[in-house]
Design a protein around this motif. Sequence first.
Motif, PDB file in Angstrom:
ATOM      1  N   LEU A  32     -36.602   0.519   7.233  1.00  0.00           N
ATOM      2  CA  LEU A  32     -36.107  -0.566   8.056  1.00  0.00           C
ATOM      3  C   LEU A  32     -34.582  -0.608   8.045  1.00  0.00           C
ATOM      4  CD1 LEU A  32     -38.658  -3.401   7.195  1.00  0.00           C
ATOM      5  CD2 LEU A  32     -38.455  -2.120   9.334  1.00  0.00           C
ATOM      6  N   GLY A  89     -33.255   2.163  10.109  1.00  0.00           N
ATOM      7  CA  GLY A  89     -33.345   1.864  11.536  1.00  0.00           C
ATOM      8  C   GLY A  89     -32.276   0.893  11.958  1.00  0.00           C
ATOM      9  N   ALA A  90     -31.872  -0.026  11.030  1.00  0.00           N
ATOM     10  CA  ALA A  90     -30.842  -0.992  11.384  1.00  0.00           C
ATOM     11  C   ALA A  90     -29.452  -0.375  11.371  1.00  0.00           C
ATOM     12  CB  ALA A  90     -30.883  -2.169  10.397  1.00  0.00           C
ATOM     13  N   GLU A 102     -35.846   6.827  20.865  1.00  0.00           N
ATOM     14  CA  GLU A 102     -37.299   7.041  20.922  1.00  0.00           C
ATOM     15  C   GLU A 102     -37.597   8.186  21.864  1.00  0.00           C
ATOM     16  OE1 GLU A 102     -39.426   3.599  21.954  1.00  0.00           O
ATOM     17  OE2 GLU A 102     -41.387   4.539  21.919  1.00  0.00           O
ATOM     18  N   SER A 153     -41.668   9.712  12.791  1.00  0.00           N
ATOM     19  CA  SER A 153     -41.827   8.319  12.363  1.00  0.00           C
ATOM     20  C   SER A 153     -43.027   8.221  11.438  1.00  0.00           C
ATOM     21  CB  SER A 153     -42.026   7.408  13.577  1.00  0.00           C
ATOM     22  OG  SER A 153     -40.890   7.461  14.427  1.00  0.00           O
ATOM     23  N   TYR A 170     -43.683   3.376  12.456  1.00  0.00           N
ATOM     24  CA  TYR A 170     -42.340   2.862  12.218  1.00  0.00           C
ATOM     25  C   TYR A 170     -41.364   3.457  13.239  1.00  0.00           C
ATOM     26  CZ  TYR A 170     -43.576   0.489   7.930  1.00  0.00           C
ATOM     27  OH  TYR A 170     -44.120  -0.377   7.017  1.00  0.00           O
ATOM     28  N   THR A 171     -41.284   2.783  14.372  1.00  0.00           N
ATOM     29  CA  THR A 171     -40.305   3.119  15.396  1.00  0.00           C
ATOM     30  C   THR A 171     -39.421   1.897  15.611  1.00  0.00           C
ATOM     31  OG1 THR A 171     -41.833   2.398  17.118  1.00  0.00           O
ATOM     32  CG2 THR A 171     -41.859   4.745  16.535  1.00  0.00           C
ATOM     33  N   ASP A 172     -38.535   1.964  16.555  1.00  0.00           N
ATOM     34  CA  ASP A 172     -37.681   0.822  16.872  1.00  0.00           C
ATOM     35  C   ASP A 172     -37.877   0.446  18.332  1.00  0.00           C
ATOM     36  OD1 ASP A 172     -35.842  -1.182  16.701  1.00  0.00           O
ATOM     37  OD2 ASP A 172     -34.092   0.150  16.939  1.00  0.00           O
ATOM     38  N   PRO A 173     -38.597  -0.618  18.606  1.00  0.00           N
ATOM     39  CA  PRO A 173     -39.284  -1.483  17.631  1.00  0.00           C
ATOM     40  C   PRO A 173     -40.564  -0.832  17.144  1.00  0.00           C
ATOM     41  CG  PRO A 173     -39.748  -2.238  19.859  1.00  0.00           C
ATOM     42  CD  PRO A 173     -38.789  -1.081  20.006  1.00  0.00           C
TER      43      PRO A 173
END
Length: 404
Positions: free
Chosen positions: A23, A26-27, A33, A64, A119-122
């Motif tokens: 997390l 990712g931030a 993607e 991911s 676990y991708t964004d989002p």
Amino acid sequence: MAITGSGSLAISLSVFVISAVFLLKGAAETVTEVEGQNLATDNVSVVEGETATISCRVKNNDDSVIQLLNPNRQTIYFKDVRPLKDSRFQLVNFSDNELRVSLSNVSLSDEGRYVCQLYTDPPQEAYADITVLVPPGSPVIESREDVVSEGNETELTCTAMGSKPAASIRWMKGEEELTGETAVEEMYDRMFTVTSRVRFSVSKDDDGVPVDCIIDHPAAKDLLARRHLEVQYKPEVKIVVTYPEGLTREGDNLDLTCVAEGKPQPHRINWLRVDEDVPPHAVVAGPELYIENLNKSYNGTYRCVASNAVGEAYDDYILYVYDSRAGEGAPQKIDHAVIGGVVAVVMFAILCALIVLGRYFARHKGTYFTHEAKGADDAADADTAIINAEGGHNNTDEKKEYYI
């Protein structure tokens, strides 16, 4: 102290730390993607006690992380690591594009919505609903009565207990489908009990016919209960002439047999003579009636009556005593085919004779007219022809006639 003493707690904390790292990553970083990247799974139906398989699939994965959660949002598998202590969950396959997990010995408590998480964004989630099927117990047929008499109505009840979802019940009597009345009762844990009743009238032909209660359920095959009908019916009676084979003549003996069948078997067979008494020297022995030295005073209708618990039935034999010499010297049977052939030949011969005679008379009649008209052939005119035809003489040629 608690962390070092519990392996499962340590694994859970490790998963939590790894999740937090992803997390934070990712931030801190801009994640692009991959086009078309998505997460998919399927719903699963499984029979209680069997094995269910959940597949989390990723299309165009960009490394991911995939994890599987139970209905309580507890992590079952994080990548290829199983934080959950339940050993019924086993890893079947793990790759960048799939996380496949099996759950053995499934019970009703395992039913619910499982979550595939990417676990991708989002982050992406896909849901797999596990439905647990519970087959009904062996069906049971009950009858209002064990034995039913012909013409009466019987009622059968079939029960399928403890199924999920509710079972459906069909009825078959031999090759005929029957319509029943069904009642569904919901029990604990979404379990159901189904009862079906069927009513119908029976006949003699239904004795021994199977009646099937057939259970239809997604978790069961070829599940049925069978009961054979037992139908009682009144006797069927038939009189058989044992002797004589032909005409009953004066002085002959008569032997009749009463054949009676029913369910239950007839317990009483009686012989009587309609509107009169049986001859005094007639012998009745159960189903047999024997009369010696017949005479015409014995003419009449003889009846055999058989009865059982359901009812009674009878058959009649009409006795007519002929003269002692009846049937003797009777003309032999005429063969009509032979007679027809003879008549046809005679008619053909007559027809041929008529044709010959007709031709003969026609020829002689023509000759007569020729001689008569001979004078007309020599005549110069019509008047002379008439005179010549009548035997006269013309003025030119004188004709002579000779008689022998």
